[in-house]
Write an enzyme that holds these catalytic residues in place. Structure first.
Site, short mmCIF file in Angstrom:
data_model
loop_
_atom_site.label_atom_id
_atom_site.label_comp_id
_atom_site.label_asym_id
_atom_site.label_seq_id
_atom_site.Cartn_x
_atom_site.Cartn_y
_atom_site.Cartn_z
N ASP A 52 1.04 -1.13 0.15
CA ASP A 52 0.02 0.08 0.03
C ASP A 52 0.93 1.27 0.15
O ASP A 52 1.93 1.26 0.37
CB ASP A 52 -0.94 -0.14 1.39
CG ASP A 52 -1.91 0.83 0.93
OD1 ASP A 52 -2.46 1.23 -0.12
OD2 ASP A 52 -2.80 1.08 1.96
N HIS B 129 2.43 3.27 -8.96
CA HIS B 129 2.13 1.78 -9.27
C HIS B 129 3.45 1.39 -9.95
O HIS B 129 3.98 0.27 -9.69
CB HIS B 129 0.89 1.69 -10.11
CG HIS B 129 -0.31 2.09 -9.33
ND1 HIS B 129 -0.39 1.79 -8.12
CD2 HIS B 129 -1.26 2.79 -9.96
CE1 HIS B 129 -1.58 2.26 -7.70
NE2 HIS B 129 -2.21 2.96 -8.70
N LEU C 186 11.04 -20.40 -4.09
CA LEU C 186 10.13 -19.27 -3.58
C LEU C 186 8.70 -19.54 -4.25
O LEU C 186 8.47 -19.81 -5.61
CB LEU C 186 10.50 -17.93 -3.69
CG LEU C 186 9.38 -16.98 -3.31
CD1 LEU C 186 9.34 -17.01 -1.80
CD2 LEU C 186 9.73 -15.56 -3.68
#
Ligand code: IPE
Ligand code: IPE
Ligand code: MG
Length: 244
Positions: A24, A41, A135
């Site tokens: 955020d 973004h 991962l």
């Protein structure tokens, strides 16, 4: 990096195997620079790259990133379009690198309801990396915890109505097995950047006993050292799970 370099905390919270992040602050990052939100973004994607790279060395096995919520459709169409474009761009340009690094990419949420060409691309990326043992990178796309719980409830109800399951079979374990995250360990910690103190419909069920970590850092400024600091904070926590 070796396992010994990961923040081990045998006396504290144990290892953070699954970290979930509410990314955020992109808009505020851009606003502070008098830039359009898309610039925030875009920088946010760079932060994703940094964190994906740093996570395995810090002992993280599963990294879940909240990239687009089922409520983010409320944003102006232009911003939604920008976010979808960036997602497409990220997967297109990063998939070779992710695959080379043994990352297994997966998605949660109602991501199959996104645009067909994007869904196809996501599906391909998922299949290509399905056998990777490194991962596990899980992107929450068009994800909402309430919708996920409703889907799980519906699936249980269908089995009961069809006679495949007794009403008594509706247990926490049975519901949990029908969540999008069924194949993953529960998150050990949920980290939110930019200082907001709320879950915003993220992993409502799964975060029951997750440690909540909050950093003031805006997502586009987040990086490996910030991740290490958050995990150090995690390792100082005492997890009790209702025990004593
Ligand atoms: C997070 O940044 C990115 C997404 C929700 C997709 P925001 O766009 O929410 O940034 P702020 O909260 O307005 O600063
Ligand atoms: C949560 O952030 C969603 C994502 C990070 C994808 P928001 O910025 O949408 O949450 P609210 O609206 O501030 O609660
Ligand atoms: Mg926000």
């Amino acid at each position: 990096m070796t396992a010994a370099a990961a923040p081990m905390a045998d006396d504290g919270a144990g290892a953070c195997r699954h970290l979930a992040i509410i990314m955020d602050g992109n808009g505020r990052w851009a606003k502070a620079r008098r830039l359009p939100r898309i610039a925030g973004h875009r920088e946010g994607v760079e932060a994703v790259r940094r964190v994906v790279e740093a996570a395995p060395g810090l002992g993280i096995e599963v990294l879940t990133l909240y990239a687009f919520s089922s409520e983010n459709w409320k944003r102006p169409a232009e911003e939604v379009g920008d976010l979808m474009g960036l997602l497409k761009h990220y997967v297109q340009h990063e998939i070779d690198n992710l695959h080379r690094n043994n990352v297994r990419l997966d998605f949660i949420g109602d991501w199959r309801a996104l645009k067909p060409d994007l869904v196809e691309q996501l599906e391909r990326a998922r299949e290509r990396t399905a056998g990777n043992q490194g991962l596990r990178l899980v992107m929450a796309l068009n994800y909402g915890g309430q919708a996920e719980l409703a889907r799980a409830a519906r699936s249980l109800a269908e089995d009961v109505v069809a006679g495949r399951m007794a009403v008594d079979g509706i247990t926490p374990a049975a519901l949990e097995a029908r969540l999008d995250t069924a194949s993953l360990p529960l998150p050990d910690a949920v980290l939110r950047t930019s200082g907001e103190l709320r879950l915003s419909n993220f992993l409502l069920w799964q975060s029951a006993y997750a440690e909540f970590l909050v950093t003031q850092t805006l997502w586009p400024d987040f990086d490996g050292p910030a991740l290490a600091a958050a995990l150090a904070e995690f390792s100082r926590r005492e997890r009790r799970f209702g025990g004593r």
